[in-house]
Design an enzyme around this catalytic site. Structure first.
Site, short mmCIF file in Angstrom:
data_model
loop_
_atom_site.label_atom_id
_atom_site.label_comp_id
_atom_site.label_asym_id
_atom_site.label_seq_id
_atom_site.Cartn_x
_atom_site.Cartn_y
_atom_site.Cartn_z
N LYS A 126 0.87 -1.19 0.00
CA LYS A 126 0.00 0.00 0.00
C LYS A 126 0.90 1.23 0.00
CE LYS A 126 -4.39 1.05 0.16
NZ LYS A 126 -5.56 0.26 -0.30
N ASP A 166 -7.04 4.25 -4.68
CA ASP A 166 -7.69 4.12 -3.37
C ASP A 166 -8.30 5.50 -3.12
OD1 ASP A 166 -7.77 2.11 -0.92
OD2 ASP A 166 -7.43 4.07 -0.02
P1 NDP Z 1 -12.94 7.64 -3.07
O1 NDP Z 1 -11.89 8.66 -2.89
O2 NDP Z 1 -13.49 7.39 -4.42
O3 NDP Z 1 -14.18 7.94 -2.11
C1 NDP Z 1 -14.01 8.03 -0.74
C2 NDP Z 1 -15.35 8.36 -0.10
O4 NDP Z 1 -15.22 8.25 1.31
C3 NDP Z 1 -15.81 9.78 -0.37
O5 NDP Z 1 -17.21 9.81 -0.35
C4 NDP Z 1 -15.19 10.54 0.79
O6 NDP Z 1 -15.86 11.76 1.10
C5 NDP Z 1 -15.38 9.55 1.92
N1 NDP Z 1 -14.32 9.75 2.94
C6 NDP Z 1 -13.00 9.68 2.74
N2 NDP Z 1 -12.33 9.95 3.87
C7 NDP Z 1 -13.28 10.20 4.78
C8 NDP Z 1 -13.22 10.55 6.16
N3 NDP Z 1 -12.05 10.70 6.80
N4 NDP Z 1 -14.41 10.71 6.80
C9 NDP Z 1 -15.60 10.57 6.16
N5 NDP Z 1 -15.69 10.24 4.86
C10 NDP Z 1 -14.56 10.07 4.18
O7 NDP Z 1 -12.35 6.29 -2.46
P2 NDP Z 1 -12.80 4.78 -2.71
O8 NDP Z 1 -14.26 4.71 -2.94
O9 NDP Z 1 -11.87 4.19 -3.70
O10 NDP Z 1 -12.44 4.11 -1.29
C11 NDP Z 1 -13.37 4.01 -0.23
C12 NDP Z 1 -12.92 2.94 0.73
O11 NDP Z 1 -12.87 1.68 0.04
C13 NDP Z 1 -11.54 3.12 1.34
O12 NDP Z 1 -11.53 2.57 2.64
C14 NDP Z 1 -10.65 2.26 0.44
O13 NDP Z 1 -9.46 1.86 1.10
C15 NDP Z 1 -11.57 1.09 0.18
N6 NDP Z 1 -11.30 0.27 -0.98
C16 NDP Z 1 -11.19 0.81 -2.21
C17 NDP Z 1 -10.99 0.01 -3.32
C18 NDP Z 1 -10.95 0.54 -4.70
O14 NDP Z 1 -10.85 -0.26 -5.64
N7 NDP Z 1 -11.05 1.84 -4.91
C19 NDP Z 1 -10.82 -1.45 -3.16
C20 NDP Z 1 -11.03 -1.93 -1.82
C21 NDP Z 1 -11.24 -1.09 -0.78
P3 NDP Z 1 -15.18 13.15 0.66
O15 NDP Z 1 -15.34 13.23 -0.81
O16 NDP Z 1 -15.95 14.17 1.41
O17 NDP Z 1 -13.74 13.08 1.09
O1 2IT Z 2 -7.84 -1.60 -0.88
C1 2IT Z 2 -7.78 -2.10 -2.02
O2 2IT Z 2 -7.90 -3.31 -2.21
C2 2IT Z 2 -7.56 -1.19 -3.16
N1 2IT Z 2 -7.49 0.02 -2.96
C3 2IT Z 2 -7.41 -1.75 -4.54
C4 2IT Z 2 -6.01 -2.27 -4.74
C5 2IT Z 2 -5.67 -2.70 -6.13
O3 2IT Z 2 -4.49 -3.01 -6.33
O4 2IT Z 2 -6.53 -2.75 -7.02
#
Ligand code: NDP
Ligand code: 2IT
Length: 445
Positions: A126, A166
């Site tokens: 990460k 992420d």
């Molecule tokens: P994005 O940046 O696309 O979206 C993040 C969302 O979470 C936004 O709505 C944001 O709101 C909100 N958010 C972020 N930080 C905070 C905080 N401190 N408090 C409250 N709300 C918050 O990220 P992703 O959708 O990609 O990721 C979301 C989660 O999923 C994370 O935990 C990530 O690690 C996990 N994840 C992502 C994967 C991926 O493929 N993208 C895969 C597996 C897990 P705002 O816009 O106001 O900041």
């Molecule tokens: O938390 C996660 O699994 C991710 N942000 C996606 C990682 C990836 O390599 O696609």
């Protein structure tokens, strides 16, 4: 707790003070693994856990860049190359002001187990930066991404370490980083995943984490005699994971009534207008409150954590770590929630997880439930290496199958250890088995 396991945990806390998220993630896993170590004294003789909790390599670097006003800015850049026993390091990059070593080590540690569960040959890593993309121009984002890659490029490679997106890192950022990697390394290879479709990306990667989450939640509900169809669903967040979780939950007959961002949440009793959320978030990069301009009947709450007070059958936390605490869990339980599946990484605190499990709520941990994203990244890597391009339907079918297998493996591990409903235990044990086999085979290194 097994004495070797508790010794490793105590030493880890003493050697890594002030890293609460890292302690939390390791504690959850080691709690589950205690029973495995009771059965396998050979792991202790090999120091397996001592090696597993220590990242193979941590890279910390300066990221200097110049903003639109000509002011020099300096951020911290990180890559935690945690474990390569199963395959090249694989895991996302997070750009958010809260990023620090504790958060990236928790995410990297989780990623080892998640990637093992996918059944695909990927190790865990990460990275990211404390850079805040909010309010920055496209030019500033590009400058930052280039400065970040100017250092990172020497540490990654298609067979070494393959980052992805992420929080705060989506298609735009991946594009700028890929362009700069290509310029520096002079090679067009699958060194980042989540790439655009015109330069080596995979169909369905954008949708994969959210879709996979709902596939896994559906498997879990079906296993316990239920279905998502006809259920009221609450999805926290409104980013990549949340949006496509909401899309798939709706497609399968669920009714999504609330979503959020870090400022607040919206509740729409008629069902969330997801097309509008996409417009606000993916196109305009706006705030969720703007939903009210088109749907004045919806309700806005200015504390995002209050989203858990909205009555629902299924809750999908898809924003960030520790967003669902004891207060949130109590509200969900009081309102009769049936299932919680984690789209985000570690969104539920240890205490809240226990409350939900004790109340009989079905609970799918993130390392299993959100593994569809990284699994589809691995499918992107396979397409890159083979110079192939699969259809949306092909990738989606593979994703569905992977999520089915993950559920099967974690529920049978939970049953094998006498707690069929405890999918936290099942996920940790099922993931660990493969990592342990690979590490034992490769010796002390
Ligand atoms: P994005 O940046 O696309 O979206 C993040 C969302 O979470 C936004 O709505 C944001 O709101 C909100 N958010 C972020 N930080 C905070 C905080 N401190 N408090 C409250 N709300 C918050 O990220 P992703 O959708 O990609 O990721 C979301 C989660 O999923 C994370 O935990 C990530 O690690 C996990 N994840 C992502 C994967 C991926 O493929 N993208 C895969 C597996 C897990 P705002 O816009 O106001 O900041
Ligand atoms: O938390 C996660 O699994 C991710 N942000 C996606 C990682 C990836 O390599 O696609």
């Amino acid at each position: 707790m097994n004495t070797y396991v508790s010794k490793v945990l105590e030493e880890l806390k003493a050697k890594n003070p002030n890293q609460p998220e890292f302690h939390q993630a390791v504690t959850e896993v080691l709690d589950s693994l205690s029973v495995v170590f009771d059965k396998h004294p050979e792991y202790e003789a090999r120091g397996l856990l001592d090696m597993l909790v220590e990242p193979e390599r941590v890279i910390l670097f300066r990221v200097p860049w110049v903003d639109d006003k000509g002011v020099v800015r300096v951020n911290k850049g990180y890559r935690v190359q945690y474990n390569s026993a199963i395959g090249p390091y694989k895991g996302g990059l997070r750009f958010h002001p809260s990023v620090n070593l504790s958060i990236l080590k928790f995410l990297g540690f989780e990623q080892i187990f998640k990637n093992s569960l996918t059944g695909l040959p990927i190790g865990g890593g990460k990275g990211g930066s404390d850079f805040d993309p909010k309010g920055k121009s496209d030019n500033e984002i590009m400058k930052f991404c280039q400065a970040f890659m100017a250092e990172l490029y020497r540490h990654i490679g298609a067979d070494t370490d393959v980052p992805a997106g992420d929080i705060g890192v989506g298609a735009r950022e991946i594009g700028f980083m890929f362009g700069y990697y290509k310029k520096l390394a002079n090679e067009h290879v699958g060194v980042l995943t989540g790439r655009g479709l015109s330069y080596g990306g995979s169909l369905a990667r954008k949708e994969a984490t959210g879709f996979g989450l709902v596939y896994l939640a559906s498997e879990m509900l079906a296993h316990f005699g239920n279905t998502i169809s006809g259920k009221t669903v609450v999805v926290s967040g409104s980013g990549n994971v949340a949006i496509y979780a909401a899309v798939k939950a709706t497609e399968l007959g669920g009714k999504v009534v609330a979503m959020s961002d870090s400022n607040g949440y919206i509740y729409d009793k008629n069902g969330i207008d997801i097309k509008l959320i996409k417009e606000i978030k993916e196109v305009k990069r706006g705030r969720i409150k703007e939903y009210l301009e088109k749907h004045p009947d919806a309700v806005y709450g200015d504390n995002c954590r209050d989203i858990w007070t909205v009555k629902c059958d299924v809750a999908l936390p898809c924003a960030t770590q520790n967003e669902l605490d004891e207060k949130g869990a109590a509200a969900l339980i009081k309102n009769g929630v049936i299932a919680v599946a984690e789209g985000a990484n570690m969104p539920t605190t240890l205490e809240a997880t226990k409350m939900l499990q004790d109340a009989g709520v079905l609970f799918a941990p993130g390392k299993a439930a959100n593994a569809g994203g990284v699994a589809t990244s691995a499918l992107e890597m396979a397409q890159s290496s083979g110079r192939l391009f699969w259809s949306f339907e092909e990738v989606d079918a593979k994703l569905k199958n992977i999520m089915k297998n993950i559920f099967k493996n974690i529920s049978s591990a939970a049953a094998e250890y006498g707690q069929p409903k405890n999918l936290v235990l099942g996920a940790n044990i099922a993931a660990f088995k493969k990592i342990a086999d690979a590490m034992m085979a490769q010796g002390i290194c």
